[in-house]
Design an enzyme around this catalytic site. Structure first.
Site, short mmCIF file in Angstrom:
data_model
loop_
_atom_site.label_atom_id
_atom_site.label_comp_id
_atom_site.label_asym_id
_atom_site.label_seq_id
_atom_site.Cartn_x
_atom_site.Cartn_y
_atom_site.Cartn_z
N ARG A 175 0.82 -1.21 0.00
CA ARG A 175 0.00 0.00 0.00
C ARG A 175 0.85 1.26 0.00
NH1 ARG A 175 -3.50 -2.65 3.95
NH2 ARG A 175 -2.74 -1.42 5.68
N ARG A 179 9.90 6.19 -3.10
CA ARG A 179 10.22 7.04 -4.25
C ARG A 179 11.65 7.56 -4.20
NH1 ARG A 179 5.30 9.88 -2.47
NH2 ARG A 179 3.51 8.92 -3.49
N ARG A 251 -7.56 -6.34 14.85
CA ARG A 251 -6.88 -5.40 15.74
C ARG A 251 -7.89 -4.33 16.12
NH1 ARG A 251 -2.58 -7.01 18.10
NH2 ARG A 251 -1.48 -5.01 18.10
N ARG A 281 0.93 6.20 16.37
CA ARG A 281 0.97 7.52 15.72
C ARG A 281 0.19 8.54 16.53
NH1 ARG A 281 -2.73 6.06 10.32
NH2 ARG A 281 -4.42 5.12 11.49
N GLU A 304 -2.64 7.14 19.35
CA GLU A 304 -3.31 5.91 18.89
C GLU A 304 -2.50 4.69 19.29
OE1 GLU A 304 -4.61 6.37 14.82
OE2 GLU A 304 -4.38 4.24 14.46
N TYR A 352 -9.46 -5.49 4.15
CA TYR A 352 -9.00 -4.13 4.37
C TYR A 352 -9.47 -3.30 3.18
CZ TYR A 352 -6.04 -0.20 5.45
OH TYR A 352 -5.60 1.05 5.77
N ASP A 354 -10.24 0.55 1.65
CA ASP A 354 -10.28 2.00 1.77
C ASP A 354 -11.69 2.47 1.41
OD1 ASP A 354 -7.80 2.79 2.73
OD2 ASP A 354 -6.86 2.64 0.76
P1 FAD Z 1 -17.79 0.61 8.81
O1 FAD Z 1 -17.40 2.03 8.65
O2 FAD Z 1 -17.08 -0.18 9.86
O3 FAD Z 1 -19.36 0.57 9.11
C1 FAD Z 1 -20.02 -0.59 9.57
C2 FAD Z 1 -21.17 -0.13 10.47
O4 FAD Z 1 -21.97 -1.28 10.80
C3 FAD Z 1 -20.70 0.45 11.80
O5 FAD Z 1 -21.22 1.76 11.96
C4 FAD Z 1 -21.24 -0.50 12.85
O6 FAD Z 1 -21.69 0.17 14.04
C5 FAD Z 1 -22.41 -1.15 12.12
N1 FAD Z 1 -22.74 -2.48 12.62
C6 FAD Z 1 -21.92 -3.55 12.65
N2 FAD Z 1 -22.56 -4.62 13.15
C7 FAD Z 1 -23.82 -4.22 13.44
C8 FAD Z 1 -24.95 -4.86 13.99
N3 FAD Z 1 -24.93 -6.16 14.34
N4 FAD Z 1 -26.10 -4.14 14.16
C9 FAD Z 1 -26.13 -2.83 13.82
N5 FAD Z 1 -25.07 -2.16 13.30
C10 FAD Z 1 -23.94 -2.84 13.11
N6 FAD Z 1 -9.93 4.55 4.27
C11 FAD Z 1 -9.51 5.50 3.42
O7 FAD Z 1 -9.98 5.54 2.27
N7 FAD Z 1 -8.63 6.46 3.80
C12 FAD Z 1 -8.09 6.50 5.06
O8 FAD Z 1 -7.28 7.39 5.37
C13 FAD Z 1 -8.51 5.50 5.99
N8 FAD Z 1 -8.01 5.49 7.24
C14 FAD Z 1 -8.44 4.54 8.12
C15 FAD Z 1 -7.95 4.59 9.41
C16 FAD Z 1 -8.35 3.64 10.34
C17 FAD Z 1 -7.82 3.70 11.75
C18 FAD Z 1 -9.25 2.60 9.95
C19 FAD Z 1 -9.67 1.54 10.93
C20 FAD Z 1 -9.76 2.56 8.66
C21 FAD Z 1 -9.36 3.53 7.73
N9 FAD Z 1 -9.88 3.56 6.44
C22 FAD Z 1 -9.45 4.51 5.55
C23 FAD Z 1 -10.89 2.56 5.99
C24 FAD Z 1 -12.34 3.06 6.22
O9 FAD Z 1 -12.57 3.25 7.59
C25 FAD Z 1 -13.31 2.01 5.62
O10 FAD Z 1 -13.13 1.96 4.23
C26 FAD Z 1 -14.78 2.30 5.86
O11 FAD Z 1 -15.05 2.53 7.22
C27 FAD Z 1 -15.60 1.11 5.37
O12 FAD Z 1 -16.96 1.36 5.56
P2 FAD Z 1 -17.97 0.18 5.93
O13 FAD Z 1 -19.32 0.78 5.83
O14 FAD Z 1 -17.68 -1.03 5.14
O15 FAD Z 1 -17.62 -0.19 7.46
N1 UDP Z 2 4.21 1.13 8.24
C1 UDP Z 2 5.33 1.16 9.05
N2 UDP Z 2 5.85 2.37 9.41
C2 UDP Z 2 5.30 3.54 9.03
C3 UDP Z 2 4.16 3.51 8.20
C4 UDP Z 2 3.64 2.28 7.82
O1 UDP Z 2 5.83 0.11 9.44
O2 UDP Z 2 5.81 4.61 9.42
C5 UDP Z 2 3.67 -0.20 7.83
C6 UDP Z 2 2.60 -0.71 8.81
O3 UDP Z 2 2.72 -2.11 8.89
C7 UDP Z 2 1.32 -0.33 8.10
C8 UDP Z 2 1.70 -0.54 6.63
O4 UDP Z 2 3.07 -0.11 6.56
O5 UDP Z 2 0.21 -1.12 8.50
C9 UDP Z 2 0.86 0.20 5.63
O6 UDP Z 2 0.89 1.58 5.91
P1 UDP Z 2 -0.44 2.44 5.91
O7 UDP Z 2 -0.11 3.86 6.14
O8 UDP Z 2 -1.25 2.05 4.72
O9 UDP Z 2 -1.09 1.93 7.27
P2 UDP Z 2 -2.58 1.66 7.75
O10 UDP Z 2 -3.52 2.30 6.78
O11 UDP Z 2 -2.62 0.18 7.79
O12 UDP Z 2 -2.63 2.28 9.10
#
Ligand code: FAD
Ligand code: UDP
Length: 386
Positions: A175, A179, A251, A281, A304, A352, A354
């Site tokens: 991911r 560069r 996780r 982070r 976090e 996973y 986005d």
């Molecule tokens: P979710 O957002 O998890 O929604 C699922 C919903 O279902 C939740 O609100 C939950 O409460 C509900 N639910 C589950 N089970 C039940 C139940 N039994 N009854 C009622 N409700 C229920 N993506 C990016 O594009 N850019 C980013 O920078 C990025 N950063 C991220 C950082 C973190 C820390 C994490 C964890 C994810 C990140 N993502 C990012 C991914 C992004 O969060 C997901 O793509 C997105 O949330 C997916 O949407 P979803 O609707 O599939 O799931």
């Molecule tokens: N990663 C790392 N060091 C960094 C940034 C990223 O080891 O400073 C690793 C880590 O395992 C992470 C993966 O690279 O899960 C992908 O990075 P990304 O920023 O996509 O992390 P995520 O969206 O999983 O938090």
């Protein structure tokens, strides 16, 4: 003429909202329920009442995509502000540029280098091997060599995933770009931005349709299905089946939010790569909204921490180790055999995803259902390839 169907959509994150919206626009009805008291799932944003800063409550979220259809869609529901994600990483008390670029390499090795010199140095350090890389560690050692891997990736990855990097799939590292220029854009997609009014407002707009009913604070397990023709389930796949085959590994994250009286780190995200620092982070939310950063006297900062998800924790990242993948295949078998339910989204497909991919897949699910309903068929199971 469309024969109107009623869908129960479990989950008001991007996946559930986009499926509901497309089904409603195709002439069907959707009841969307969520256990939480807000829409947008893990992308939820809320203004901190004391500072007015828009906080990314469940971790930093940046919208980035190459999918112009998805970009058009999100722009219909949010005013997307220009934002270019840059990340810094701390190692041994020094601040470096992330992802690894020419600046990181010259800083780390302590001398100026041309792109060709840096490339030659990394090539010298990188492992080579005929077979495709099997693990995260394998991939990293071939891509960047041991010194950079050990400084920036080994400790961070161990903290983030809780297992040694040689047990993780290479796909996690793929991911991130590496560069030999000074380009420190964290992403390499054509479109990138942040919704001016936050993700929750964007998802609320997606759900704002006369044929969509929204019910919050309600778990699927407590909601009746009378009159429902089809269910779209975006909660955890294993939970739907009462974990009867075992638990898929996740996780979870602990977020420590606090208000500080002065800017804290000067950037939205700072990674901490050393294994002895417990957090992975630190996010400083006002930098996600540079168009309003000057308006805030105080700042909201989030440390976090990552750990294994227990039964009552919020599942954030699917772990997807080998054991999980074997179990996933079995749950997929159950999912395929469950008529009347489509599993979707990050939790429903244990992938996973986005936001842009979650939206595109939700559009695919809606199209699949719409077609089946138009033909008068019961939709076949629809499981995206993992
Ligand atoms: P979710 O957002 O998890 O929604 C699922 C919903 O279902 C939740 O609100 C939950 O409460 C509900 N639910 C589950 N089970 C039940 C139940 N039994 N009854 C009622 N409700 C229920 N993506 C990016 O594009 N850019 C980013 O920078 C990025 N950063 C991220 C950082 C973190 C820390 C994490 C964890 C994810 C990140 N993502 C990012 C991914 C992004 O969060 C997901 O793509 C997105 O949330 C997916 O949407 P979803 O609707 O599939 O799931
Ligand atoms: N990663 C790392 N060091 C960094 C940034 C990223 O080891 O400073 C690793 C880590 O395992 C992470 C993966 O690279 O899960 C992908 O990075 P990304 O920023 O996509 O992390 P995520 O969206 O999983 O938090």
């Amino acid at each position: 003429m469309t024969l109107e169907k009623t869908l129960l959509v479990v989950g008001a994150g991007f996946t559930g909202a986009v499926v509901a919206r497309h089904m409603a626009e195709a002439g069907h009805r959707a009841i969307v329920i969520d256990a939480r008291d807000h829409v947008a799932g893990n992308c939820h944003t809320a203004r901190d009442p004391r500072t007015g800063i828009m906080v990314h409550v469940h971790g930093p979220h940046i919208f980035h995509t190459d999918d112009s259809g998805v970009w058009d869609f999100i722009n219909r529901h949010a005013r997307m502000m220009p934002y270019r994600h840059q990340v810094k990483a701390q190692v041994g008390g020094q601040v470096y540029s992330m992802p690894i670029n020419l600046h990181t390499i010259t800083q780390f090795f302590g001398r100026a280098m041309s792109p060709a010199q840096a490339q030659a140095l990394i090539a010298e350090q990188a492992l080579t091997g005929p077979a495709p890389p099997r693990s995260f560690e394998d991939q990293a050692l071939r891509m960047m060599g041991r010194p950079i891997y050990e400084a920036f990736f080994r400790g961070y990855t161990q903290k983030q995933w809780g297992v040694a990097p040689n047990r993780l799939p290479a796909s996690i590292l793929k991911r991130l770009p590496m560069r030999f220029t000074y380009d420190d854009n964290y992403f390499f997609h054509q479109y990138q931005g942040i919704p001016r009014d936050g993700y929750t407002a964007a998802v609320a707009s997606i759900l704002d349709h006369p044929r969509i009913a929204l019910v919050l604070n309600t778990r699927a397990e407590d909601f009746g299905t009378d009159g429902v023709d089809h269910i779209v389930y975006t909660g955890p796949l294993d939970r739907y089946f009462g974990h009867r085959l075992g638990r898929l590994g996740y996780r979870t994250l602990d977020f420590e939010h606090r208000i500080v009286n002065a800017p804290y780190q000067g950037i939205a995200v700072m990674n901490y790569c050393d294994p002895d620092i417990p957090h992975t982070r630190v996010t400083e939310h006002m930098y996600f909204a540079p168009w309003e950063a000057g308006n805030h006297a105080q700042s909201v900062v989030t440390h976090e921490y990552s750990r294994a998800a227990g039964p009552d924790d919020t599942p954030y990242y699917p772990l997807r180790l080998l054991d999980d993948k074997a179990l996933l295949r079995q749950y997929e078998g159950l999912a395929r055999a469950t008529a009347g339910v489509t599993f979707a989204g990050r939790l429903g497909s244990y992938a996973y995803l986005d936001m842009d991919v979650a939206i595109r897949r939700a559009m695919d699910v809606a199209e699949h259902l719409t077609r089946a309903f138009a033909r008068g068929q019961v939709p076949e199971a629809f499981v995206h390839p993992i």
